[in-house]
Design an enzyme around this catalytic site. Structure first.
Site, PDB file in Angstrom:
ATOM      1  CE1 TYR A  69      -3.264  -3.154   0.900  1.00 29.54           C
ATOM      2  CE2 TYR A  69      -4.090  -1.367  -0.476  1.00 29.54           C
ATOM      3  CZ  TYR A  69      -4.063  -2.653  -0.008  1.00 29.54           C
ATOM      4  OH  TYR A  69      -5.233  -3.450  -0.413  1.00 29.54           O
TER       5      TYR A  69
ATOM      6  CG  HIS B 152     -14.308  -1.531  -3.409  1.00 28.14           C
ATOM      7  ND1 HIS B 152     -14.115  -1.758  -4.646  1.00 28.14           N
ATOM      8  CD2 HIS B 152     -15.292  -2.365  -3.168  1.00 28.14           C
ATOM      9  CE1 HIS B 152     -14.607  -2.651  -4.974  1.00 28.14           C
ATOM     10  NE2 HIS B 152     -15.902  -2.981  -4.043  1.00 28.14           N
TER      11      HIS B 152
ATOM     12  CB  THR C  46     -16.031  -1.398 -13.895  1.00 27.11           C
ATOM     13  OG1 THR C  46     -15.696  -2.510 -13.074  1.00 27.11           O
ATOM     14  CG2 THR C  46     -17.183  -1.183 -14.480  1.00 27.11           C
TER      15      THR C  46
ATOM     16  CD  GLU D 203      -9.387  -4.079 -23.992  1.00 25.17           C
ATOM     17  OE1 GLU D 203      -8.412  -3.409 -24.296  1.00 25.17           O
ATOM     18  OE2 GLU D 203      -9.564  -5.249 -24.602  1.00 25.17           O
TER      19      GLU D 203
HETATM   20  C1  BV8 Z   1     -17.796  -9.554  -0.703  1.00 20.67           C
HETATM   21  C2  BV8 Z   1      -9.741  -2.507  -2.595  1.00 20.67           C
HETATM   22  C3  BV8 Z   1     -19.521 -10.207   0.815  1.00 20.67           C
HETATM   23  C4  BV8 Z   1      -8.598  -3.196  -2.481  1.00 20.67           C
HETATM   24  C5  BV8 Z   1     -11.226  -3.776  -4.175  1.00 20.67           C
HETATM   25  C6  BV8 Z   1     -16.317 -15.832  -7.013  1.00 20.67           C
HETATM   26  C7  BV8 Z   1     -17.416 -15.359  -7.957  1.00 20.67           C
HETATM   27  C8  BV8 Z   1     -17.837 -14.110  -7.645  1.00 20.67           C
HETATM   28  C9  BV8 Z   1     -17.720 -13.354  -6.542  1.00 20.67           C
HETATM   29  C10 BV8 Z   1     -16.590 -13.766  -5.972  1.00 20.67           C
HETATM   30  C11 BV8 Z   1     -16.050 -14.808  -5.936  1.00 20.67           C
HETATM   31  N1  BV8 Z   1     -15.093 -15.339  -5.029  1.00 20.67           N
HETATM   32  C12 BV8 Z   1     -15.068 -14.193  -4.242  1.00 20.67           C
HETATM   33  C13 BV8 Z   1     -16.021 -13.506  -4.694  1.00 20.67           C
HETATM   34  C14 BV8 Z   1     -16.345 -11.974  -4.184  1.00 20.67           C
HETATM   35  C15 BV8 Z   1     -15.460 -11.013  -4.252  1.00 20.67           C
HETATM   36  C16 BV8 Z   1     -15.100 -10.837  -5.691  1.00 20.67           C
HETATM   37  O1  BV8 Z   1     -15.915 -10.093  -6.282  1.00 20.67           O
HETATM   38  N2  BV8 Z   1     -14.029 -11.170  -6.324  1.00 20.67           N
HETATM   39  C17 BV8 Z   1     -13.912 -11.126  -7.596  1.00 20.67           C
HETATM   40  C18 BV8 Z   1     -12.103 -11.044  -7.826  1.00 20.67           C
HETATM   41  C19 BV8 Z   1     -14.299 -12.522  -8.420  1.00 20.67           C
HETATM   42  N3  BV8 Z   1     -15.707  -9.733  -3.704  1.00 20.67           N
HETATM   43  C20 BV8 Z   1     -15.517  -9.332  -2.319  1.00 20.67           C
HETATM   44  O2  BV8 Z   1     -14.876 -10.276  -1.948  1.00 20.67           O
HETATM   45  C21 BV8 Z   1     -16.130  -8.120  -2.041  1.00 20.67           C
HETATM   46  N4  BV8 Z   1     -16.830  -8.503  -0.656  1.00 20.67           N
HETATM   47  O3  BV8 Z   1     -18.031 -10.045  -1.420  1.00 20.67           O
HETATM   48  O4  BV8 Z   1     -18.296  -9.423   0.745  1.00 20.67           O
HETATM   49  C22 BV8 Z   1     -18.949 -11.542   1.486  1.00 20.67           C
HETATM   50  C23 BV8 Z   1     -18.239 -11.220   2.693  1.00 20.67           C
HETATM   51  C24 BV8 Z   1     -17.828 -12.335   3.332  1.00 20.67           C
HETATM   52  C25 BV8 Z   1     -17.788 -13.786   2.751  1.00 20.67           C
HETATM   53  C26 BV8 Z   1     -18.347 -13.799   1.311  1.00 20.67           C
HETATM   54  C27 BV8 Z   1     -18.959 -12.701   0.826  1.00 20.67           C
HETATM   55  C28 BV8 Z   1     -15.218  -7.084  -1.742  1.00 20.67           C
HETATM   56  C29 BV8 Z   1     -14.502  -6.599  -3.191  1.00 20.67           C
HETATM   57  C30 BV8 Z   1     -13.751  -5.433  -2.746  1.00 20.67           C
HETATM   58  C31 BV8 Z   1     -12.226  -5.718  -3.134  1.00 20.67           C
HETATM   59  N5  BV8 Z   1     -11.518  -4.496  -2.847  1.00 20.67           N
HETATM   60  N6  BV8 Z   1     -10.373  -2.590  -3.860  1.00 20.67           N
HETATM   61  C32 BV8 Z   1      -7.523  -2.515  -3.356  1.00 20.67           C
HETATM   62  O5  BV8 Z   1      -7.622  -1.832  -4.283  1.00 20.67           O
HETATM   63  O6  BV8 Z   1      -6.340  -2.697  -2.803  1.00 20.67           O
HETATM   64  S1  BV8 Z   1     -11.862  -4.418  -5.502  1.00 20.67           S
HETATM   65  C33 BV8 Z   1     -10.467  -3.930  -6.657  1.00 20.67           C
HETATM   66  O7  BV8 Z   1     -11.048  -4.336  -8.214  1.00 20.67           O
HETATM   67  C34 BV8 Z   1     -10.530  -2.465  -7.000  1.00 20.67           C
HETATM   68  O8  BV8 Z   1     -11.265  -1.695  -6.186  1.00 20.67           O
HETATM   69  C35 BV8 Z   1     -10.935  -2.132  -8.539  1.00 20.67           C
HETATM   70  O9  BV8 Z   1     -11.464  -1.036  -8.633  1.00 20.67           O
HETATM   71  C36 BV8 Z   1     -12.058  -3.260  -8.548  1.00 20.67           C
HETATM   72  C37 BV8 Z   1     -12.709  -3.730  -9.660  1.00 20.67           C
HETATM   73  O10 BV8 Z   1     -11.636  -3.993 -10.670  1.00 20.67           O
HETATM   74  P1  BV8 Z   1     -12.021  -2.810 -12.072  1.00 20.67           P
HETATM   75  O11 BV8 Z   1     -12.079  -1.482 -11.189  1.00 20.67           O
HETATM   76  O12 BV8 Z   1     -12.914  -3.163 -12.684  1.00 20.67           O
HETATM   77  O13 BV8 Z   1     -10.470  -2.721 -12.439  1.00 20.67           O
HETATM   78  P2  BV8 Z   1      -9.997  -3.738 -13.634  1.00 20.67           P
HETATM   79  O14 BV8 Z   1      -8.518  -3.524 -13.653  1.00 20.67           O
HETATM   80  O15 BV8 Z   1     -10.489  -5.259 -13.167  1.00 20.67           O
HETATM   81  O16 BV8 Z   1     -10.705  -3.203 -14.787  1.00 20.67           O
HETATM   82  C38 BV8 Z   1     -10.356  -2.035 -15.431  1.00 20.67           C
HETATM   83  C39 BV8 Z   1     -11.134  -1.734 -16.757  1.00 20.67           C
HETATM   84  O17 BV8 Z   1     -10.895  -0.531 -17.445  1.00 20.67           O
HETATM   85  C40 BV8 Z   1     -10.942  -2.842 -17.892  1.00 20.67           C
HETATM   86  O18 BV8 Z   1     -12.201  -3.205 -18.345  1.00 20.67           O
HETATM   87  C41 BV8 Z   1     -10.240  -1.958 -18.942  1.00 20.67           C
HETATM   88  O19 BV8 Z   1     -10.714  -2.306 -20.212  1.00 20.67           O
HETATM   89  C42 BV8 Z   1     -10.686  -0.671 -18.641  1.00 20.67           C
HETATM   90  N7  BV8 Z   1     -10.106   0.649 -19.091  1.00 20.67           N
HETATM   91  C43 BV8 Z   1      -8.607   0.796 -19.136  1.00 20.67           C
HETATM   92  N8  BV8 Z   1      -8.186   2.046 -19.517  1.00 20.67           N
HETATM   93  C44 BV8 Z   1      -9.490   2.503 -19.786  1.00 20.67           C
HETATM   94  C45 BV8 Z   1     -10.427   1.782 -19.366  1.00 20.67           C
HETATM   95  N9  BV8 Z   1     -11.778   2.171 -19.427  1.00 20.67           N
HETATM   96  C46 BV8 Z   1     -11.855   3.491 -19.687  1.00 20.67           C
HETATM   97  N10 BV8 Z   1     -10.950   4.182 -19.984  1.00 20.67           N
HETATM   98  C47 BV8 Z   1      -9.552   3.978 -19.962  1.00 20.67           C
HETATM   99  N11 BV8 Z   1      -8.753   4.777 -20.307  1.00 20.67           N
END
Ligand code: BV8
Ligand code: ZN
Length: 264
Positions: A83, A142, A213, A240
């Site tokens: 961090y 988040h 996202t 994308e």
């Molecule tokens: C929870 C803080 C209830 C950390 C973050 C299996 C299936 C489904 C869900 C889950 C699973 N296993 C676990 C889960 C739940 C899990 C989850 O969703 N996991 C994912 C990985 C599958 N979720 C959780 O754990 C959440 N809590 O569910 O609680 C619970 C409680 C207890 C027990 C069970 C359930 C908590 C989630 C929060 C995690 N923390 N951030 C840190 O930052 O250090 S999330 C992290 O990912 C960031 O905040 C980020 O913002 C977020 C999402 O990613 P994106 O923002 O979408 O970023 P990404 O890189 O993926 O995409 C970028 C996009 O931008 C791309 O599409 C790209 O094309 C586009 N782009 C690029 N350039 C540009 C652009 N767009 C526009 N203009 C550009 N120039």
């Protein structure tokens, strides 16, 4: 997380489609309530590496491995180094034209009955860039990398030390417990009430802009469904396609900082 500009394709000129821009302008001008769901992509043009792009690594590890309570309990020093690294990088970065355009749109949309407000940003990002661009109606699902939370007394304070002392401890006596980033880690619940508020904002929206996202992280990504159920017109802005793309009313292939200033 090395920058993901390495070997990036040369910047292809962005040719805005006038008809598309005008359509979006008319829709936004007519909208009473606009919701934005933003992700890491809206900060990409500020130089913040996205999570799942090529820059999503730090010392060979993925953020998902480090942004967990288990990783912090196992090795708080390593997690704080991760961090601190991101805080150092972020301290040099500023909001880009996409963040600024959204702050400007909010000013324009101040609703006739101001109590509801015209534009609310629901962000998954923890970088604080919407806030520094001047956005006020903002839900940080988040958390925020510039806040720390005490693992003992739970006190949440703003902390902009760069670098931050590793390991940082609570300054409130007699507490002195270890501090953690005030950020929601994978497997952790979102802050009390904030997701419910985000669902209300999504369900009440006439338009939802889904910007930068990958639609992978839950429950944030499900907010698009709440907006659709509430009758919103869904517009995705992303270079994308994503799992959300086919359920959009419009999925626009563009970078946020190129397109948003043209619309607003
Ligand atoms: C929870 C803080 C209830 C950390 C973050 C299996 C299936 C489904 C869900 C889950 C699973 N296993 C676990 C889960 C739940 C899990 C989850 O969703 N996991 C994912 C990985 C599958 N979720 C959780 O754990 C959440 N809590 O569910 O609680 C619970 C409680 C207890 C027990 C069970 C359930 C908590 C989630 C929060 C995690 N923390 N951030 C840190 O930052 O250090 S999330 C992290 O990912 C960031 O905040 C980020 O913002 C977020 C999402 O990613 P994106 O923002 O979408 O970023 P990404 O890189 O993926 O995409 C970028 C996009 O931008 C791309 O599409 C790209 O094309 C586009 N782009 C690029 N350039 C540009 C652009 N767009 C526009 N203009 C550009 N120039
Ligand atoms: Zn404390």
């Amino acid at each position: 997380m090395q920058g993901d500009t390495e070997g990036a394709v040369p910047e292809q000129a962005f040719i805005p489609d006038r008809v598309l821009i005008e359509d979006l302008q008319v829709r936004l001008a007519r909208a009473r309530k606009v919701a934005v769901l933003s992700g890491a992509g809206i900060s990409a043009e500020s130089g913040v590496p996205t999570f799942r792009g090529s820059g999503g690594l730090w010392q060979g590890r993925r953020a998902e491995e480090l942004a967990t309570p288990e990783a912090f309990n196992r090795d708080p020093k390593l997690v704080w180094e991760f961090y601190d690294y991101r805080r150092r990088a972020l301290s040099e970065l500023s909001p880009n034209p996409a963040h600024i355009a959204l702050a400007g749109l909010a000013e324009k949309l101040i609703d006739r009955d101001a109590k509801e407000g015209g534009l609310t940003i629901i962000t998954q990002n923890v970088d604080g860039l919407h806030r520094s661009a001047g956005s006020k109606a903002l839900l940080e699902l988040h958390g925020n990398i510039w806040r720390v939370r005490c693992t003992g007394c739970g006190a949440v304070t703003e902390n902009r030390d760069v670098p931050i002392e590793i390991l940082p401890y609570c300054r409130l006596s007699p507490c002195k417990e270890l501090l953690r980033p005030d950020i929601v880690w994978f497997g952790e619940m979102l802050p009390e009430g904030i997701f419910e508020e985000a669902c209300r904002v999504a369900a009440a929206a006439d338009i939802m802009l889904i910007i930068g996202t990958s639609g992978v992280v839950q429950p944030a990504a499900s907010l698009a469904g709440y907006a659709r159920a509430g009758g919103a017109y869904l517009i995705e802005i992303n270079p994308e396609k994503t799992p959300l793309s086919e359920s959009m009313d419009q999925s626009i292939t563009a970078k946020a900082a190129q397109l948003l200033p043209l619309i607003i």
